[in-house]
Design a protein around this motif. Structure first.
Motif, mmCIF file in Angstrom:
data_model
loop_
_atom_site.group_PDB
_atom_site.id
_atom_site.type_symbol
_atom_site.label_atom_id
_atom_site.label_comp_id
_atom_site.label_asym_id
_atom_site.label_seq_id
_atom_site.Cartn_x
_atom_site.Cartn_y
_atom_site.Cartn_z
ATOM 1 N N UNK A 77 60.468 99.097 14.191
ATOM 2 C CA UNK A 77 59.109 98.690 13.843
ATOM 3 C C UNK A 77 58.067 99.607 14.477
ATOM 4 N N UNK A 78 58.259 99.954 15.762
ATOM 5 C CA UNK A 78 57.240 100.679 16.506
ATOM 6 C C UNK A 78 57.558 102.148 16.743
ATOM 7 N N UNK A 79 58.758 102.571 16.363
ATOM 8 C CA UNK A 79 59.116 103.969 16.567
ATOM 9 C C UNK A 79 59.169 104.315 18.038
ATOM 10 N N UNK A 80 58.603 105.461 18.407
ATOM 11 C CA UNK A 80 58.626 105.912 19.802
ATOM 12 C C UNK A 80 57.247 105.891 20.439
ATOM 13 N N UNK A 81 56.314 105.179 19.847
ATOM 14 C CA UNK A 81 54.965 105.073 20.391
ATOM 15 C C UNK A 81 55.008 104.303 21.708
ATOM 16 N N UNK A 82 54.779 104.990 22.808
ATOM 17 C CA UNK A 82 54.925 104.391 24.137
ATOM 18 C C UNK A 82 54.023 103.182 24.336
ATOM 19 N N UNK A 83 52.784 103.289 23.911
ATOM 20 C CA UNK A 83 51.835 102.192 24.103
ATOM 21 C C UNK A 83 52.240 100.974 23.282
ATOM 22 N N UNK A 84 52.682 101.196 22.035
ATOM 23 C CA UNK A 84 53.097 100.088 21.176
ATOM 24 C C UNK A 84 54.340 99.398 21.740
ATOM 25 N N UNK A 144 67.077 98.704 19.235
ATOM 26 C CA UNK A 144 66.899 99.350 17.938
ATOM 27 C C UNK A 144 66.001 98.534 17.012
ATOM 28 N N UNK A 145 66.015 97.202 17.148
ATOM 29 C CA UNK A 145 65.180 96.365 16.292
ATOM 30 C C UNK A 145 63.697 96.604 16.545
ATOM 31 N N UNK A 146 63.366 96.838 17.820
ATOM 32 C CA UNK A 146 61.963 97.109 18.168
ATOM 33 C C UNK A 146 61.574 98.514 17.712
ATOM 34 N N UNK A 147 62.455 99.471 17.956
ATOM 35 C CA UNK A 147 62.169 100.853 17.580
ATOM 36 C C UNK A 147 62.010 100.998 16.075
ATOM 37 N N UNK A 162 59.735 101.926 30.758
ATOM 38 C CA UNK A 162 60.282 103.188 30.253
ATOM 39 C C UNK A 162 60.420 103.090 28.731
ATOM 40 N N UNK A 163 59.473 103.646 27.979
ATOM 41 C CA UNK A 163 59.514 103.521 26.515
ATOM 42 C C UNK A 163 60.713 104.211 25.885
#
Length: 254
Positions: free
Chosen positions: A49-56, A44-47, A35-36
């Motif tokens: 960097x990758x924002x809300x891009x589901x695949x990333x 929050x640390x991942x977001x 569930x992205x």
């Protein structure tokens, strides 16, 4: 009423210590699916960097997050295997539970009101691990009344003591924070209070840490819809105050 709530949660909270046994319909449909939306909100640390891009986000979980013990969806075990990406478009159409501060009714780690006190001297990774463990306790309580949520938290944490899973300590590493209680399984009254407070904050309940950083018994004064309650697993107490800073242990008042 309070006794009825306590009896109701004795069984639920005991099970919640080991795993999340109650899931919302959305979580059941998302089972075994990444569930992205949840992942970005909780980590929050991942977001960042990758924002809300589901695949990333999915690729991050498969490559790093799974090994780090992160959760791929609400209610999952840390590091759980997943089978593809959940249809978050369909999920979003059926629930309004995701906001800037919460996901599926749980306040994200970076939005916790008592963040500084709760984190104490934990590293970011340790705090995230403690947060993940606390999710197993609070997830089944989403949607219940504030009194039921507080009682559920107190009962679950107290059961960990009564079962021998948590031992009292004022010297073992992290004895005074939630990592100590939920991961190292040791805690002083300060650790019990911060663990209780973490669970309360995750459900959006504000509290005061009484006698914080003092060599005196500590507990949470929780604001439950305008009424102040004592929530203290070590004293096996979850009840409204008789008067300001009242506590059932006579020598614990202000």
């Amino acid at each position: 009423m309070k006794k009825q709530i306590l009896r109701r949660f004795m069984g639920i909270a005991a099970a919640a210590i080991i795993t999340v046994t109650m899931q919302s319909p959305v979580q059941v449909r998302a089972a075994e699916k990444f569930d992205p939306v949840f992942y970005a909100a909780v980590y929050a640390d991942v977001a960042a960097v990758f924002g809300t891009d589901a695949e990333a986000l999915y690729n991050h979980y498969i490559t790093f997050g799974q090994k780090e013990g992160r959760m791929p969806y609400a209610g999952a075990a840390g590091g759980e295997a997943v089978d593809g990406i959940a249809d978050t478009t369909a999920v979003a159409a059926e629930t309004s539970a995701v906001t800037d501060d919460t996901v599926n009714g749980i306040v994200t780690i970076d939005k916790l009101q008592n963040y500084t006190s709760l984190k104490k001297k934990m590293t970011d990774a340790e705090f995230q691990t403690a947060y993940n463990e606390a999710l197993k306790i609070v997830q089944p309580l989403v949607g219940l009344s504030r009194e039921e949520q507080a009682m559920g938290i107190m009962t679950a944490l107290r059961n960990m003591v009564d079962s021998g899973q948590v031992a009292y300590s004022t010297s073992y590493p992290h004895y005074n924070d939630a990592y100590g209680y939920l991961v190292n399984h040791v805690a002083s009254c300060a650790g019990s209070t911060r663990t209780t407070g973490l669970c309360l904050n995750m459900l959006g309940i504000n509290y005061e840490h009484v006698h914080e950083n003092q060599w005196c018994h500590q507990w949470c004064r929780a604001d439950l819809d305008g009424t102040t309650w004592v929530v203290d697993p070590y004293a096996y107490t979850c009840t409204s105050e008789a008067y300001a800073y009242w506590h059932p242990l006579a020598d614990c008042g202000q």
